[in-house]
Write a protein that holds these residues in place. Structure first.
Motif, PDB file in Angstrom:
ATOM      1  N   ASP A  38       0.109  13.517  21.075  1.00 32.99           N
ATOM      2  CA  ASP A  38      -0.406  14.654  20.302  1.00 32.99           C
ATOM      3  C   ASP A  38       0.689  15.442  19.606  1.00 32.99           C
ATOM      4  O   ASP A  38       0.412  16.479  18.997  1.00 32.99           O
ATOM      5  CB  ASP A  38      -1.201  15.592  21.218  1.00 32.99           C
ATOM      6  CG  ASP A  38      -2.488  14.962  21.701  1.00 32.99           C
ATOM      7  OD1 ASP A  38      -3.083  14.172  20.937  1.00 32.99           O
ATOM      8  OD2 ASP A  38      -2.905  15.256  22.838  1.00 32.99           O
ATOM      9  N   GLU A  87      -3.202   3.749  11.499  1.00 31.09           N
ATOM     10  CA  GLU A  87      -3.750   5.013  11.941  1.00 31.09           C
ATOM     11  C   GLU A  87      -2.644   6.058  12.097  1.00 31.09           C
ATOM     12  O   GLU A  87      -1.779   5.934  12.946  1.00 31.09           O
ATOM     13  CB  GLU A  87      -4.466   4.836  13.277  1.00 31.09           C
ATOM     14  CG  GLU A  87      -5.653   3.926  13.196  1.00 31.09           C
ATOM     15  CD  GLU A  87      -6.343   3.774  14.537  1.00 31.09           C
ATOM     16  OE1 GLU A  87      -6.260   4.701  15.359  1.00 31.09           O
ATOM     17  OE2 GLU A  87      -6.962   2.740  14.745  1.00 31.09           O
ATOM     18  N   THR A  89      -2.503  10.290  12.200  1.00 28.12           N
ATOM     19  CA  THR A  89      -3.323  11.494  12.192  1.00 28.12           C
ATOM     20  C   THR A  89      -2.870  12.433  11.080  1.00 28.12           C
ATOM     21  O   THR A  89      -1.766  12.293  10.554  1.00 28.12           O
ATOM     22  CB  THR A  89      -3.227  12.209  13.558  1.00 28.12           C
ATOM     23  OG1 THR A  89      -1.876  12.568  13.795  1.00 28.12           O
ATOM     24  CG2 THR A  89      -3.741  11.327  14.683  1.00 28.12           C
ATOM     25  N   THR A  96      -1.123   5.268  18.748  1.00 26.95           N
ATOM     26  CA  THR A  96      -2.476   4.826  19.052  1.00 26.95           C
ATOM     27  C   THR A  96      -2.507   4.542  20.552  1.00 26.95           C
ATOM     28  O   THR A  96      -1.861   3.605  21.024  1.00 26.95           O
ATOM     29  CB  THR A  96      -2.843   3.555  18.264  1.00 26.95           C
ATOM     30  OG1 THR A  96      -2.620   3.801  16.878  1.00 26.95           O
ATOM     31  CG2 THR A  96      -4.276   3.151  18.483  1.00 26.95           C
TER      32      THR A  96
END
Length: 133
Positions: A38, A87, A89, A96
């Motif tokens: 994160d 991917e 964010t 991932t």
């Protein structure tokens, strides 16, 4: 002749030891990737596997028939190990969790295999010198 066998066993044991150290280091890096899942702008890292020994990096599969697929120049296949990450964010994080957890599980399995082979090798050496059963 016995010196050759022990020398070969020593090389094998050293290769297994190197492999186990690689998997320990890789586990730390993969854990860091998961821990930063994160964190804004974080890019996952991985560790390159060490070469086993001199001359062994060039070992490959022999193509015994024209009908067999070759390993070079593949066009139709997909190499998941070198797949690009798509991917990312909005905050720039490219971790991932599914990929990282798959790598962690594979790394753990590979480490356990190397540790088991190392242990078996030590047992065989003990038997060879008459200290084991």
């Amino acid at each position: 002749m016995a010196g050759t066998a022990l020398g070969t066993g020593g090389n094998l044991m050293q290769a297994l030891k190197t492999r186990m150290h690689f998997h320990q280091t890789r586990q730390k890096v993969l854990a860091e990737n998961v821990a930063n899942a994160d964190s804004p702008g974080f890019r996952p890292m991985d560790v390159k596997a060490p070469a086993i020994g001199p001359g062994q990096a060039n070992i490959g599969l022999a193509r015994t028939s024209e009908g067999h697929m070759g390993l070079t120049g593949r066009r139709a296949g997909f190499d998941s190990a070198r797949a690009q990450r798509f991917e990312v964010t909005p905050n720039g994080n490219a971790v991932t969790l599914e990929d990282e957890m798959t790598k962690v599980a594979q790394n753990q399995s590979d480490y356990q295999l190397a540790a088991s082979l190392y242990s078996k090798g030590l047992g065989l050496m003990k038997i060879a010198i008459g200290k084991g059963r």
